[in-house]
Design a protein around this motif. Structure first.
Motif, PDB file in Angstrom:
ATOM      1  N   CYS A 167     -58.602  56.111  46.540  1.00 23.32           N
ATOM      2  CA  CYS A 167     -57.482  56.588  45.736  1.00 23.32           C
ATOM      3  C   CYS A 167     -57.042  55.548  44.710  1.00 23.32           C
ATOM      4  O   CYS A 167     -56.015  55.725  44.042  1.00 23.32           O
ATOM      5  CB  CYS A 167     -56.304  56.954  46.643  1.00 23.32           C
ATOM      6  SG  CYS A 167     -56.782  57.940  48.084  1.00 23.32           S
ATOM      7  N   THR A 484     -56.671  54.812  54.253  1.00 23.11           N
ATOM      8  CA  THR A 484     -56.191  55.171  52.916  1.00 23.11           C
ATOM      9  C   THR A 484     -54.670  55.120  52.927  1.00 23.11           C
ATOM     10  O   THR A 484     -54.047  54.950  53.985  1.00 23.11           O
ATOM     11  CB  THR A 484     -56.636  56.600  52.536  1.00 23.11           C
ATOM     12  OG1 THR A 484     -55.882  57.562  53.299  1.00 23.11           O
ATOM     13  CG2 THR A 484     -58.123  56.794  52.803  1.00 23.11           C
ATOM     14  N   ASN A 486     -52.782  57.429  52.901  1.00 23.44           N
ATOM     15  CA  ASN A 486     -52.316  58.529  53.748  1.00 23.44           C
ATOM     16  C   ASN A 486     -52.730  58.364  55.202  1.00 23.44           C
ATOM     17  O   ASN A 486     -52.579  59.294  56.001  1.00 23.44           O
ATOM     18  CB  ASN A 486     -52.864  59.854  53.218  1.00 23.44           C
ATOM     19  CG  ASN A 486     -52.310  60.195  51.855  1.00 23.44           C
ATOM     20  OD1 ASN A 486     -51.149  59.904  51.564  1.00 23.44           O
ATOM     21  ND2 ASN A 486     -53.121  60.792  51.004  1.00 23.44           N
ATOM     22  N   GLU A 488     -55.664  57.106  58.295  1.00 21.57           N
ATOM     23  CA  GLU A 488     -57.102  57.170  58.529  1.00 21.57           C
ATOM     24  C   GLU A 488     -57.677  58.460  57.970  1.00 21.57           C
ATOM     25  O   GLU A 488     -57.044  59.517  58.022  1.00 21.57           O
ATOM     26  CB  GLU A 488     -57.414  57.075  60.027  1.00 21.57           C
ATOM     27  CG  GLU A 488     -57.414  55.658  60.562  1.00 21.57           C
ATOM     28  CD  GLU A 488     -58.022  55.585  61.951  1.00 21.57           C
ATOM     29  OE1 GLU A 488     -58.186  56.658  62.591  1.00 21.57           O
ATOM     30  OE2 GLU A 488     -58.326  54.475  62.418  1.00 21.57           O
ATOM     31  N   CYS A 489     -58.904  58.354  57.464  1.00 23.68           N
ATOM     32  CA  CYS A 489     -59.538  59.511  56.849  1.00 23.68           C
ATOM     33  C   CYS A 489     -61.043  59.391  57.018  1.00 23.68           C
ATOM     34  O   CYS A 489     -61.587  58.281  57.148  1.00 23.68           O
ATOM     35  CB  CYS A 489     -59.166  59.569  55.364  1.00 23.68           C
ATOM     36  SG  CYS A 489     -59.657  61.102  54.552  1.00 23.68           S
ATOM     37  N   ILE A 491     -64.749  60.079  55.360  1.00 22.41           N
ATOM     38  CA  ILE A 491     -65.506  60.379  54.158  1.00 22.41           C
ATOM     39  C   ILE A 491     -66.980  60.500  54.514  1.00 22.41           C
ATOM     40  O   ILE A 491     -67.371  60.313  55.663  1.00 22.41           O
ATOM     41  CB  ILE A 491     -65.316  59.286  53.080  1.00 22.41           C
ATOM     42  CG1 ILE A 491     -65.828  57.944  53.593  1.00 22.41           C
ATOM     43  CG2 ILE A 491     -63.864  59.188  52.655  1.00 22.41           C
ATOM     44  CD1 ILE A 491     -65.904  56.865  52.516  1.00 22.41           C
ATOM     45  N   SER A 508     -64.521  65.120  50.671  1.00 23.98           N
ATOM     46  CA  SER A 508     -63.645  64.478  51.653  1.00 23.98           C
ATOM     47  C   SER A 508     -62.819  63.371  51.005  1.00 23.98           C
ATOM     48  O   SER A 508     -61.680  63.115  51.424  1.00 23.98           O
ATOM     49  CB  SER A 508     -64.469  63.908  52.812  1.00 23.98           C
ATOM     50  OG  SER A 508     -65.453  63.002  52.357  1.00 23.98           O
ATOM     51  N   ALA A 509     -63.356  62.730  49.957  1.00 26.23           N
ATOM     52  CA  ALA A 509     -62.584  61.701  49.258  1.00 26.23           C
ATOM     53  C   ALA A 509     -61.367  62.317  48.576  1.00 26.23           C
ATOM     54  O   ALA A 509     -60.290  61.717  48.546  1.00 26.23           O
ATOM     55  CB  ALA A 509     -63.463  60.987  48.234  1.00 26.23           C
ATOM     56  N   TYR A 511     -59.685  64.922  49.575  1.00 27.28           N
ATOM     57  CA  TYR A 511     -58.676  65.291  50.562  1.00 27.28           C
ATOM     58  C   TYR A 511     -58.085  64.062  51.255  1.00 27.28           C
ATOM     59  O   TYR A 511     -56.986  64.121  51.787  1.00 27.28           O
ATOM     60  CB  TYR A 511     -59.281  66.281  51.561  1.00 27.28           C
ATOM     61  CG  TYR A 511     -59.540  67.606  50.890  1.00 27.28           C
ATOM     62  CD1 TYR A 511     -58.539  68.569  50.795  1.00 27.28           C
ATOM     63  CD2 TYR A 511     -60.753  67.878  50.281  1.00 27.28           C
ATOM     64  CE1 TYR A 511     -58.756  69.760  50.141  1.00 27.28           C
ATOM     65  CE2 TYR A 511     -60.979  69.069  49.620  1.00 27.28           C
ATOM     66  CZ  TYR A 511     -59.973  70.010  49.563  1.00 27.28           C
ATOM     67  OH  TYR A 511     -60.185  71.192  48.890  1.00 27.28           O
ATOM     68  N   CYS A 512     -58.803  62.944  51.210  1.00 24.75           N
ATOM     69  CA  CYS A 512     -58.229  61.701  51.715  1.00 24.75           C
ATOM     70  C   CYS A 512     -57.055  61.247  50.848  1.00 24.75           C
ATOM     71  O   CYS A 512     -56.151  60.548  51.318  1.00 24.75           O
ATOM     72  CB  CYS A 512     -59.287  60.598  51.755  1.00 24.75           C
ATOM     73  SG  CYS A 512     -60.490  60.763  53.091  1.00 24.75           S
ATOM     74  N   CYS A 513     -57.095  61.607  49.586  1.00 21.89           N
ATOM     75  CA  CYS A 513     -56.077  61.146  48.640  1.00 21.89           C
ATOM     76  C   CYS A 513     -54.977  62.173  48.424  1.00 21.89           C
ATOM     77  O   CYS A 513     -54.113  62.001  47.567  1.00 21.89           O
ATOM     78  CB  CYS A 513     -56.721  60.798  47.303  1.00 21.89           C
ATOM     79  SG  CYS A 513     -57.953  59.476  47.408  1.00 21.89           S
ATOM     80  N   THR A 517     -55.108  69.229  54.524  1.00 23.73           N
ATOM     81  CA  THR A 517     -55.786  68.937  55.787  1.00 23.73           C
ATOM     82  C   THR A 517     -57.015  69.819  55.928  1.00 23.73           C
ATOM     83  O   THR A 517     -57.236  70.750  55.152  1.00 23.73           O
ATOM     84  CB  THR A 517     -54.850  69.202  56.977  1.00 23.73           C
ATOM     85  OG1 THR A 517     -54.543  70.606  57.036  1.00 23.73           O
ATOM     86  CG2 THR A 517     -53.560  68.419  56.821  1.00 23.73           C
TER      87      THR A 517
END
Length: 591
Positions: A167, A484, A486, A488-489, A491, A508-509, A511-513, A517
């Motif tokens: 991010c 991240t 937000n 743990e995430c 990728i 997935s990157a 949605y990590c930022c 969900t």
């Protein structure tokens, strides 16, 4: 030194339009680096191996290429990229050579994106050390543009990352810096962008408001990605606004023309088709829907596809018709149209629709077998290449569809077709320091030119076709946990979406930022009755406001929780690109 001028990314050490006669050429008679593969594959001892699932005709094995890989097809498919890339590297790399002569070195000092365009191919082919070396160059050089997809591969390649990645990061900041400069192009009465923008001064004075359909509709994947990574909804909003506005100007038959006036919405070229000038508009409706989980985009595509099947599709071919009358105007197959079966494979939900895509792709492959390449124009009634349109500039679209449909069906036919293509390229396009455009598919004469998409798209899709274990093909079997802003995430869990220039984006990157969900992920192949599960307004709801709302006052609520990242403009970088005009209209979208 006297500089010889060429119309391409690279001169290939050959005289322009070299005369080469291949009257008896046949892709099936050529050989690559595999010796006696057919004999080995059909050998009873091979068929009786413990994990063997059976042998098919023509020596093609059905066990996901375990033996094909052993005998070198995957490595053979990577050779064209390696030859070209390392030829560049030897000639005062990282600058892209404009000409490549035996005893002279003349370099193109103009702004070039070839290096960046080819960068993620290094990661896909597993050359992470070279990937990191080029990333270091991009981080220190100020005369190169950035590309948002670069940052997606930094983790896998072991590049040193800033806290908060994906991010945050220098390449992401540069990408956002460029995007902010491009936004001025959308300041039109309809919200559809101009075709050209100067990164320093904005839209050039006197710039025509007329641009192609693809030039309007090919932003949502990149701009949506940028919004999700940075937390700034502006980029996704302007791209969606342009799509809704364009969709509002379709004809009463539901068809789209080729060129439109972005001030008035008047169509200035009214031929409707799926190829040049239109193609990536349809492609991005599908890929944007999958990547961003926007059902409204899929509704747009399905509505458009009904009109396409009714008026443009003729048997298993697609022609060009009048957008107002539906009558055939140009009965041709354009090589650019070969992307279409691959796009269909991303959303079809039953065997019948998959079979339709396969039949169309089979037609396209037959054209390849007829000439050894696909000409730019192929007149369907006459079954011949179009006059003055006989060239093949090493385009990737047919290979792209082969990869997608093989992934969807595991049908070995697509592997055989891929081998045909690889053999043709190795036999007729190879030169001492690269691969040349085929000037005429009738005799395989070469032109002293190689487009950058050969490195970024054609070689990449070939490699992925022959590499079933590549990380790009991950189907959620594994991933990587990162920290991240937000929390743990995960990728690298698969589901990569390729943009129209074959740069993969890891969803997935995105949605990590953001705060979306995994409960929001749905199978878009069957959306009937599931509309309430998807985010976004319906097409009809959005269409009412698309033309009236101005970008500067667009203040709809957004579900993003990540604060926008401040762009830290690099002064030297800004100076280097300030005088560059970017045309993101028709010329960059497969024309």
């Amino acid at each position: 030194m006297q500089q010889k001028v060429f119309q391409g990314d690279m001169n290939l050490c050959i005289p322009a339009k070299t005369e080469r006669q291949f009257e008896n050429f046949s892709p099936k008679t050529l050989h690559i680096s595999i010796q006696n593969k057919s004999d080995l594959m059909s050998d009873p001892r091979v068929c009786d191996m413990p994990n063997h699932k059976g042998c098919l005709k023509n020596g093609v094995h059905s066990d996901k290429f375990q033996l094909l890989k052993s005998y070198g097809i995957r490595e053979g498919s990577s050779k064209p990229f390696k030859i070209c890339f390392y030829s560049f590297k030897s000639l005062k790399f990282p600058y892209m050579p404009k000409v490549c002569l035996s005893n002279h070195e003349v370099f193109n000092t103009h702004y070039s994106l070839t290096l960046i365009d080819a960068l993620d191919t290094l990661a896909i082919m597993g050359n992470y050390s070279e990937f990191q070396r080029v990333v270091d160059i991009l981080a220190t050089k100020t005369d190169f543009d950035s590309n948002i997809n670069v940052s997606k591969y930094c983790f896998r390649a072991g590049v040193k990352l800033e806290p908060g990645w994906p991010c945050n990061g220098p390449l992401l900041r540069l990408a956002e810096d460029v995007a902010k400069r491009l936004i001025t192009a959308f300041d039109t009465k309809t919200g559809m962008p101009y075709g050209t923008v100067n990164l320093h001064s904005g839209v050039p004075k006197g710039e025509t408001p007329i641009t192609c359909t693809a030039g309007v509709g090919t932003f949502i994947v990149e701009f949506g990605t940028l919004s999700r990574l940075t937390g700034d909804p502006l980029y996704e909003e302007v791209a969606m606004n342009a799509l809704h506005s364009l969709f509002n100007y379709k004809s009463q038959l539901g068809l789209f023309g080729n060129h439109i006036d972005t001030d008035t919405g008047r169509w200035t070229a009214q031929d409707a088709g799926i190829g040049s000038g239109v193609d990536s508009f349809f492609e991005y409706l599908v890929k944007g829907a999958v990547l961003l989980q926007k059902i409204e985009l899929l509704e747009m595509f399905n509505e458009s596809r009904k009109a396409i099947n009714k008026y443009i599709k003729k048997d298993d071919w697609y022609m060009w018709v009048s957008m107002t009358k539906g009558q055939v105007t140009i009965p041709v197959f354009q090589s650019l149209e070969a992307y279409w079966p691959g796009v269909l494979s991303l959303i079809v939900s039953n065997l019948s629709e998959t079979s339709n895509a396969m039949r169309t792709l089979h037609n396209y492959h037959q054209v390849w077998q007829q000439y050894g390449f696909t000409p730019e124009f192929y007149y369907i009634p006459q079954t011949e290449a179009g006059s003055n349109k006989e060239s093949y500039p090493l385009r990737p679209e047919l290979i792209e569809s082969l990869m997608y449909l093989y992934r969807a069906t595991q049908d070995p036919y697509f592997i055989q077709a891929g081998e045909d293509i690889l053999r043709s390229i190795q036999h007729s396009a190879k030169t001492p320091c690269g691969y040349a455009t085929i000037w005429d598919v009738n005799n395989h004469n070469q032109e002293d030119r190689m487009e950058s998409f050969f490195l970024s798209e054609t070689t990449k899709y070939l490699y992925l076709l022959f590499d079933p274990d590549n990380f790009i093909h991950n189907q959620g079997n594994y991933g990587t946990i990162i920290d991240t802003p937000n929390g743990e995430c995960i990728i690298e869990a698969g589901g990569y979406i390729f943009n129209t220039e074959a740069h993969p984006i890891d969803p997935s990157a995105l949605y990590c930022c953001s705060n979306v969900t995994n409960t929001n992920f749905n199978d878009l192949r069957d959306v009937e009755g599931k509309e309430d599960l998807f985010k976004g307004k319906t097409v009809k709801e959005s269409r009412k406001h698309a033309v009236k709302e101005k970008i500067s006052t667009h203040e709809e609520e957004t579900h993003q929780t990540v604060k926008p990242i401040t762009v830290e403009s690099n002064e030297s970088y800004t100076n280097a690109i300030s005088q560059k005009s970017f045309n993101f209209g028709c010329k960059l979208f497969r024309t």
